[in-house]
Design a protein around this motif. Structure first.
Motif, mmCIF file in Angstrom:
data_model
loop_
_atom_site.group_PDB
_atom_site.id
_atom_site.type_symbol
_atom_site.label_atom_id
_atom_site.label_comp_id
_atom_site.label_asym_id
_atom_site.label_seq_id
_atom_site.Cartn_x
_atom_site.Cartn_y
_atom_site.Cartn_z
ATOM 1 N N PRO A 148 0.828 -1.091 0.034
ATOM 2 C CA PRO A 148 0.057 -0.025 0.072
ATOM 3 C C PRO A 148 1.004 1.132 -0.050
ATOM 4 C CG PRO A 148 0.106 -0.939 2.081
ATOM 5 C CD PRO A 148 0.633 -1.800 1.172
ATOM 6 N N THR A 149 0.213 2.527 -0.613
ATOM 7 C CA THR A 149 1.158 3.739 -0.258
ATOM 8 C C THR A 149 0.559 4.270 0.679
ATOM 9 O OG1 THR A 149 0.824 3.524 -2.713
ATOM 10 C CG2 THR A 149 1.430 5.743 -1.818
ATOM 11 N N PHE A 150 1.658 4.994 1.736
ATOM 12 C CA PHE A 150 1.341 5.812 2.610
ATOM 13 C C PHE A 150 1.269 7.133 2.351
ATOM 14 C CE2 PHE A 150 3.031 7.434 6.812
ATOM 15 C CZ PHE A 150 1.993 7.798 7.319
ATOM 16 N N VAL A 151 0.305 7.976 2.484
ATOM 17 C CA VAL A 151 0.509 9.185 2.315
ATOM 18 C C VAL A 151 0.357 10.268 3.388
ATOM 19 C CG1 VAL A 151 -0.688 11.182 1.097
ATOM 20 C CG2 VAL A 151 -0.742 9.047 -0.150
ATOM 21 N N ASP A 152 1.341 11.050 3.636
ATOM 22 C CA ASP A 152 1.058 11.719 5.071
ATOM 23 C C ASP A 152 0.787 13.465 4.693
ATOM 24 O OD1 ASP A 152 0.975 12.517 7.618
ATOM 25 O OD2 ASP A 152 2.916 11.621 8.131
ATOM 26 N N LEU A 153 -0.476 13.824 5.045
ATOM 27 C CA LEU A 153 -0.753 15.126 4.788
ATOM 28 C C LEU A 153 -0.170 16.096 5.992
ATOM 29 C CD1 LEU A 153 -3.945 14.883 2.696
ATOM 30 C CD2 LEU A 153 -1.622 14.859 2.039
ATOM 31 N N ASP A 154 0.073 15.497 6.979
ATOM 32 C CA ASP A 154 0.184 16.211 8.336
ATOM 33 C C ASP A 154 1.570 16.951 8.278
ATOM 34 O OD1 ASP A 154 0.339 17.171 10.884
ATOM 35 O OD2 ASP A 154 -0.003 15.052 11.711
ATOM 36 N N ILE A 155 1.360 18.261 8.119
ATOM 37 C CA ILE A 155 2.642 19.104 7.974
ATOM 38 C C ILE A 155 3.393 19.492 9.314
ATOM 39 C CG2 ILE A 155 2.263 20.082 5.612
ATOM 40 C CD1 ILE A 155 0.567 22.347 7.306
ATOM 41 N N GLY A 156 2.379 19.089 10.460
ATOM 42 C CA GLY A 156 2.939 19.484 11.763
ATOM 43 C C GLY A 156 3.766 18.446 12.368
ATOM 44 N N GLN A 157 3.381 17.262 12.264
ATOM 45 C CA GLN A 157 4.177 16.012 12.703
ATOM 46 C C GLN A 157 4.091 14.665 11.926
ATOM 47 O OE1 GLN A 157 5.222 16.054 16.044
ATOM 48 N NE2 GLN A 157 4.341 18.196 16.508
ATOM 49 N N GLY A 158 4.466 14.917 10.879
ATOM 50 C CA GLY A 158 4.589 13.991 9.778
ATOM 51 C C GLY A 158 5.441 12.919 9.885
ATOM 52 N N SER A 159 4.994 11.699 9.558
ATOM 53 C CA SER A 159 6.042 10.593 9.798
ATOM 54 C C SER A 159 6.896 10.027 8.700
ATOM 55 C CB SER A 159 5.290 9.323 10.328
ATOM 56 O OG SER A 159 3.762 9.413 10.231
ATOM 57 N N ILE A 160 6.836 10.891 7.467
ATOM 58 C CA ILE A 160 7.583 10.341 6.161
ATOM 59 C C ILE A 160 9.027 11.370 6.408
ATOM 60 C CG2 ILE A 160 7.506 10.082 4.140
ATOM 61 C CD1 ILE A 160 4.936 9.409 4.138
ATOM 62 N N THR A 161 8.925 12.534 6.521
ATOM 63 C CA THR A 161 10.099 13.411 6.345
ATOM 64 C C THR A 161 9.720 14.636 7.344
ATOM 65 O OG1 THR A 161 11.373 14.328 4.744
ATOM 66 C CG2 THR A 161 9.317 14.636 4.303
ATOM 67 N N ILE A 162 10.740 15.492 7.112
ATOM 68 C CA ILE A 162 10.741 16.826 7.924
ATOM 69 C C ILE A 162 9.383 17.463 7.983
ATOM 70 C CG2 ILE A 162 13.129 16.898 7.879
ATOM 71 C CD1 ILE A 162 12.550 19.882 6.700
ATOM 72 N N PRO A 163 9.119 18.360 8.998
ATOM 73 C CA PRO A 163 7.777 18.852 9.228
ATOM 74 C C PRO A 163 7.699 19.848 8.041
ATOM 75 C CG PRO A 163 8.937 18.719 11.413
ATOM 76 C CD PRO A 163 9.831 18.319 10.464
ATOM 77 N N GLY A 164 6.410 20.255 7.645
ATOM 78 C CA GLY A 164 6.162 21.401 6.819
ATOM 79 C C GLY A 164 6.163 20.867 5.329
ATOM 80 N N ALA A 301 9.139 17.934 19.354
ATOM 81 C CA ALA A 301 9.109 16.826 18.334
ATOM 82 C C ALA A 301 9.379 17.097 17.039
ATOM 83 C CB ALA A 301 7.569 16.156 18.412
ATOM 84 N N ARG A 302 9.036 18.396 16.658
ATOM 85 C CA ARG A 302 9.572 18.868 15.227
ATOM 86 C C ARG A 302 10.858 18.832 15.162
ATOM 87 N NH1 ARG A 302 4.305 21.607 15.093
ATOM 88 N NH2 ARG A 302 4.854 23.332 16.190
ATOM 89 N N SER A 303 11.531 19.738 16.247
ATOM 90 C CA SER A 303 13.050 19.903 16.367
ATOM 91 C C SER A 303 13.665 18.446 16.046
ATOM 92 C CB SER A 303 13.267 20.575 17.518
ATOM 93 O OG SER A 303 14.720 20.652 17.582
ATOM 94 N N TYR A 304 13.256 17.519 16.983
ATOM 95 C CA TYR A 304 13.938 16.138 16.783
ATOM 96 C C TYR A 304 13.932 15.233 15.394
ATOM 97 C CZ TYR A 304 14.032 16.138 21.742
ATOM 98 O OH TYR A 304 14.355 16.418 23.291
ATOM 99 N N ARG A 305 12.657 15.934 14.869
ATOM 100 C CA ARG A 305 12.355 15.182 13.556
ATOM 101 C C ARG A 305 13.551 15.734 12.408
ATOM 102 N NH1 ARG A 305 10.732 10.912 11.891
ATOM 103 N NH2 ARG A 305 9.501 11.032 9.959
ATOM 104 N N ILE A 306 13.746 17.041 12.521
ATOM 105 C CA ILE A 306 14.790 17.640 11.758
ATOM 106 C C ILE A 306 16.075 17.042 12.121
ATOM 107 C CG2 ILE A 306 15.779 19.777 11.039
ATOM 108 C CD1 ILE A 306 12.911 21.118 11.641
ATOM 109 N N ARG A 307 16.679 17.000 13.234
ATOM 110 C CA ARG A 307 17.615 16.365 13.696
ATOM 111 C C ARG A 307 17.990 14.803 13.132
ATOM 112 N NH1 ARG A 307 21.935 16.516 16.708
ATOM 113 N NH2 ARG A 307 22.910 14.564 17.132
ATOM 114 N N GLU A 308 16.619 14.278 13.225
ATOM 115 C CA GLU A 308 16.667 12.717 12.831
ATOM 116 C C GLU A 308 17.096 12.643 11.454
ATOM 117 O OE1 GLU A 308 13.059 10.682 13.719
ATOM 118 O OE2 GLU A 308 13.662 9.025 12.304
ATOM 119 N N TYR A 309 16.456 13.760 10.909
ATOM 120 C CA TYR A 309 16.616 13.714 9.104
ATOM 121 C C TYR A 309 18.035 14.009 8.778
ATOM 122 C CZ TYR A 309 16.810 15.262 4.404
ATOM 123 O OH TYR A 309 17.200 15.327 3.033
ATOM 124 N N PHE A 310 18.847 14.808 9.442
ATOM 125 C CA PHE A 310 20.378 14.775 9.256
ATOM 126 C C PHE A 310 21.222 13.790 10.034
ATOM 127 C CE2 PHE A 310 18.508 19.173 8.250
ATOM 128 C CZ PHE A 310 19.084 19.242 7.096
#
Ligand code: ATP
Length: 429
Positions: A148-164, A301-310
């Motif tokens: 299945p395809t996961f689509v994440d439209l949550d720009i606040g706390q998304g689970s696929i990539t960084i916020p926004g 959580a957003r800040s951790y998510r950006i950290r996690e990306y890098f």
């Protein structure tokens, strides 16, 4: 093993259809393994005997259908067992979706309606467990061999990539309980803000783009068409938020809408669906295990998510610090550009800034600590409709030498010189 280490090891016996809810300690990791029986974390089964390490602050539940013994090593902020969960109703939804996938697969691929698997949209207020339910439905489907395809439209706390960002990715295996959604080939559009009210038109435009690209992919791939999509949405469900939900339901042609934990939203969506015979609106109970997060925690959580990306979840990635001349990079902003006063405009012209206008941004100290998206656009006028390759983080701007220092996931040239800036910033800690 030394006495002090073993003293933190403990076992928990779980009865059938119960779960162990855990919040890992704030400064320490936790190890956990399945000793006997069977158990899963948000739909992903645990392999017996294998230790899994969970980073600090992670909140999750180990659920068992038939009973299990779990062993834990390390400290937790909280851990408790709950035997009242909505899991049976969730797995029943999965069973219905699975039947629809099988029917879609069996139908002739020339009939596009019949060969369309379920397009599930998960909606509800903030902290109702939308991301978690999406994850379970995807993992259970993947376990049965669907992609299945996961689509994440949550720009606040998304689970696929960084916020926004809004994004989509195929799920081919049950989602890893620690690492989360695999990041190999996501299709990402950068909105640039963490709330849609900054630029509602842009949010809608990007949702349209993402849906269109997926639609084209499905038309060429009967397997992913039959497996369908699971779409996670934002917790903003009032006013414009509600309008955006309706827009997403239409744009993605959702045929199943799962409403978590809110009667009012359920009844509003159900009355809308009366005019849409193909859309089933289903009410589901929110799990008592979902942890509420206030604005400060969300920001963190957003800040951790950006950290996690890098840097990766456990500092396992090594981003590169790169240097570029101002003249090598072209930064753009979408919408909200400087507004001309009415007096400067031709008579009758509308002074309101075009929310979809792409305007060049001067490189100056305002860009320090911003996170920019690297667009796949070949020309500036393609920026709005292009997905992004990834993100960079501006660590230094030397105005005198006209040199910019930025962090990127890897060394080497950026895939494009066109960058998009929004209001996403990060302070590396
Ligand atoms: P948002 O408001 O960001 O849209 P959401 O509705 O998607 O949130 P989730 O992210 O699914 O909510 O859940 C919130 C938090 O609660 C997450 O950290 C998740 O891991 C945790 N959580 C969800 N279900 C459980 C559970 N049964 N036991 C323990 N923790 C849980």
């Amino acid at each position: 093993m030394t006495g002090s280490a073993s003293s933190s090891i403990r076992q928990v016996k779980l009865e059938m259809e119960s779960e162990l809810r855990i919040e890992v300690g704030h400064d320490s990791a936790l190890r956990l393994r399945l000793l006997n029986g069977s158990a899963e974390i948000f739909g992903s089964e645990l392999a017996p005997g294998i230790w899994l390490s969970f980073p600090s602050r992670l909140k999750f539940a180990v659920f068992t259908w038939y009973g299990a013994t779990i062993e834990m090593d390390g400290s937790t902020e909280t851990d408790y067992t709950a035997d009242e969960t909505p899991m049976v109703s969730y797995v029943n939804v999965h069973a219905v979706l699975d039947g629809r996938r099988s029917r879609a697969k069996a139908s002739s691929s020339t009939d596009s309606d019949a060969s369309q698997g379920p397009r599930v949209m998960v909606v509800g207020p903030t902290d109702s467990g939308k991301s978690t339910l999406s994850r379970m439905l995807l993992s259970w489907a993947a376990k049965q061999g669907w992609k299945p395809t996961f689509v994440d439209l949550d720009i606040g706390q998304g689970s696929i990539t960084i916020p926004g960002s809004i994004a989509a990715t195929p799920i081919e295996l049950p989602i890893d309980p620690v690492e989360g959604v695999p990041l190999e080939i996501p299709l990402v559009y950068f909105y640039g803000h963490t709330t849609p009210s900054n630029n509602v038109d842009l949010y809608k435009a990007l949702v349209n783009e993402l849906a269109q690209v997926l639609e084209n992919q499905f038309a060429r791939n009967a397997e992913s068409q039959a497996a369908g999509t699971v779409i996670n949405t934002m917790g903003w469900i009032e006013g414009t938020g509600y309008e955006l939900l309706l827009h997403a339901i239409d744009t993605f042609k959702a045929n199943v809408v799962l409403v978590l934990g809110q009667e009012k939203l359920f009844s509003m969506l159900r009355s809308v669906a009366k005019n849409k015979p193909n859309v089933d609106v289903v009410k589901l109970q929110k799990s008592g295990g979902v942890v509420s997060r206030n604005a400060k925690v969300r920001q963190k959580a957003r800040s951790y998510r950006i950290r996690e990306y890098f840097y990766g979840l456990t500092n396992d990635l090594s981003p590169h610090s790169n240097i570029a001349n101002f003249s090598d990079l072209f930064v753009y902003r979408i919408g909200g550009g400087p507004q001309a006063p009415r007096s400067a405009l031709p008579i009758g012209a509308d002074p309101v800034a075009n929310p979809l206008r792409v305007t060049p941004v001067n490189i100056d100290s305002n860009l320090l600590h911003t996170v920019l998206a690297v667009s796949y656009a070949k020309e500036p006028d393609q920026i709005l409709s292009s997905n992004v390759a990834g993100f960079i983080y501006i660590t230094e701007i030397d105005i005198q030498r006209k040199v910019i220092t930025y962090l990127a996931p890897s060394a080497g040239e950026l895939p494009s010189k066109y960058l998009i800036v929004g209001t996403i910033t990060w302070l590396e800690t």
